[in-house]
Design a protein around this motif. Structure first.
Motif, PDB file in Angstrom:
ATOM      1  N   THR A   1       0.833  -1.206   0.000  1.00 55.86           N
ATOM      2  CA  THR A   1       0.000   0.000   0.000  1.00 55.86           C
ATOM      3  C   THR A   1       0.866   1.254   0.000  1.00 55.86           C
TER       4      THR A   1
ATOM      5  N   GLN B   1      -6.020  14.824   0.438  1.00 60.90           N
ATOM      6  CA  GLN B   1      -6.796  13.742   1.037  1.00 60.90           C
ATOM      7  C   GLN B   1      -6.103  12.395   0.770  1.00 60.90           C
TER       8      GLN B   1
ATOM      9  N   PRO C   1      -6.096   8.280   1.602  1.00 61.41           N
ATOM     10  CA  PRO C   1      -6.813   7.142   2.182  1.00 61.41           C
ATOM     11  C   PRO C   1      -6.063   6.594   3.396  1.00 61.41           C
TER      12      PRO C   1
ATOM     13  N   GLU D   1      -3.329   3.995   2.800  1.00 61.85           N
ATOM     14  CA  GLU D   1      -2.098   4.507   2.197  1.00 61.85           C
ATOM     15  C   GLU D   1      -1.269   5.281   3.214  1.00 61.85           C
TER      16      GLU D   1
END
Length: 407
Positions: A115, A244, A246, A249
């Motif tokens: 990720t 922004q 996630p 991540e």
């Protein structure tokens, strides 16, 4: 450590060892960050300002004293991939240490690392400029780091030193950073060896000992200060710019840097388990200690001047200075004697926010096309320069001397 140094404690105690000396040091500001917030969630709670690297330090000091470092550096020159076997001929104590130091911890999570790759792919342009202008220039107002760099071998060739430092950010952001064909593990281990050498050599420099409040450089706390100047500072800026990210991540990016700290020799009890804990620790170890030093001012001047040697018209001293002011703020810029640029500074202040919003797909209008292109082209050229530099073999070596200009 100003009035009661580790060296004085050793003298007073005679047979008192390093651990005992550290135990009797009473720092000016007590260490309060709890190991409950660390990756393992537990630990001794010992002040990291009195902890160094008791695994790497004796090995490297012995190598230097035995005169074996030049041969070792030559043997390790082509040892670059994480899964690569060590070359034959290394001293047994060094071989045993490296084989131990290169092992990934039990808490390494391959899913989180995958990720992290997604995060780096999406934010690569931001990361390049943040590592360069926020993290890189911040090092010049971290007093202990600035002095250590200035008087150690790295201070004699700042272009070489900054390129090797950039390699850490480049390697951690690569697709295969911690995989067998990647290079991040090796980069960390070699950096750990270099740090151990600096801890052995700098106390022999009268210039460093005459200016530094500590007796041994690069403590565990110092490494974490530098660590916070990288991922913590990056995340703070991305939040400030309303990027922004996630949650997965964000967590993956943190995990990649947690592993880096471990491989650099930081004890797990000092490695924050979350971004909230990282920010909490940074508020104690990073934010309050930022200050100008004569060495840091000189280093900043050298770094700003490096752009003049590049064949990129946008990488000139004015824009380097304006970016530093924008990323780190007016106070740091004033400390480093960086003037407010009449063109670049207002442009960054007024157009950067909308520019980021356009890149993030949050805004369709508001940035003049020329300004948007200017930012995008500059960042592209900046990252291109560093990645092109890093395509050349960069070898992190164990130093055997301090800055030869300050004997």
């Amino acid at each position: 450590m100003d009035n009661f140094s580790r060296r004085n404690a050793l003298k007073a105690g005679g047979v008192l060892g390093a651990a005992g000396a550290a135990a009797v040091i009473v720092p000016a500001t007590p260490w309060t960050w709890s190991p409950a917030g660390s990756v393992p969630g537990t630990g001794s709670g010992a002040d990291p300002r009195g902890v160094w690297d008791n695994e790497a330090d004796p090995v490297v000091a012995s190598l230097i004293d035995r005169g074996e470092v030049p041969r070792v550096n030559e043997l390790l020159k082509h040892w670059t991939k994480n899964g690569q076997a060590l070359p034959a001929g290394l001293p047994n104590d060094l071989r045993d240490f490296i084989e131990y130091a290169r092992q990934m911890p039990s808490w390494a999570d391959q899913g989180k690392l995958a990720t992290a790759v997604e995060f780096n792919q999406k934010r690569g342009t931001y990361l390049g400029v943040l590592y360069g202008f926020a993290s890189g220039m911040m090092s010049t107002v971290i007093p202990k780091e600035a002095r250590a760099v200035y008087y150690s071998k790295g201070g004699a060739d700042m272009k070489d030193r900054i390129t090797k430092t950039a390699k850490l950010g480049y390697d951690i952001g690569s697709l295969n950073a911690y995989q067998p064909d990647g290079e991040m593990v090796i980069t960390c281990v070699k950096t750990r060896l270099a740090h151990a050498a600096v801890r052995h050599l700098l106390p022999q420099s009268p210039h460093w000992t005459g200016s530094a409040p500590e007796d041994i450089p690069i403590s565990q706390a110092d490494i974490m200060v530098t660590w916070h100047s990288l991922p913590t500072t990056v995340m703070r800026n991305l939040k400030k710019w309303n990027v922004q990210i996630p949650a997965a991540e964000s967590e993956g990016f943190l995990h990649s840097w947690q592993l880096a700290a471990h491989l650099l020799g930081v004890k797990d009890e000092y490695i924050p388990a979350s971004w909230d804990q990282a920010d909490s620790q940074a508020k104690q170890v990073l934010d309050p200690i930022l200050a100008p030093t004569p060495e840091g001012i000189k280093l900043a001047d050298i770094l700003l001047g490096l752009g003049m040697n590049l064949d990129l018209t946008l990488l000139s001293r004015p824009i380097l200075g304006a970016l530093t002011r924008f990323m780190l703020g007016d106070q740091v810029a004033e400390w480093l004697r960086i003037p407010r640029e009449p063109v670049w500074t207002p442009l960054l202040e007024t157009a950067w926010g909308p520019y980021v919003a356009v890149r993030e797909g949050l805004l369709d209008v508001g940035v003049p096309e020329e300004a948007y292109w200017l930012f995008d082209e500059f960042l592209r050229q900046f990252v291109l320069f560093y990645t092109s530099e890093l395509r050349m073999p960069i070898n992190i070596e164990i130093p055997v001397i301090n800055n030869p200009n300050y004997k």
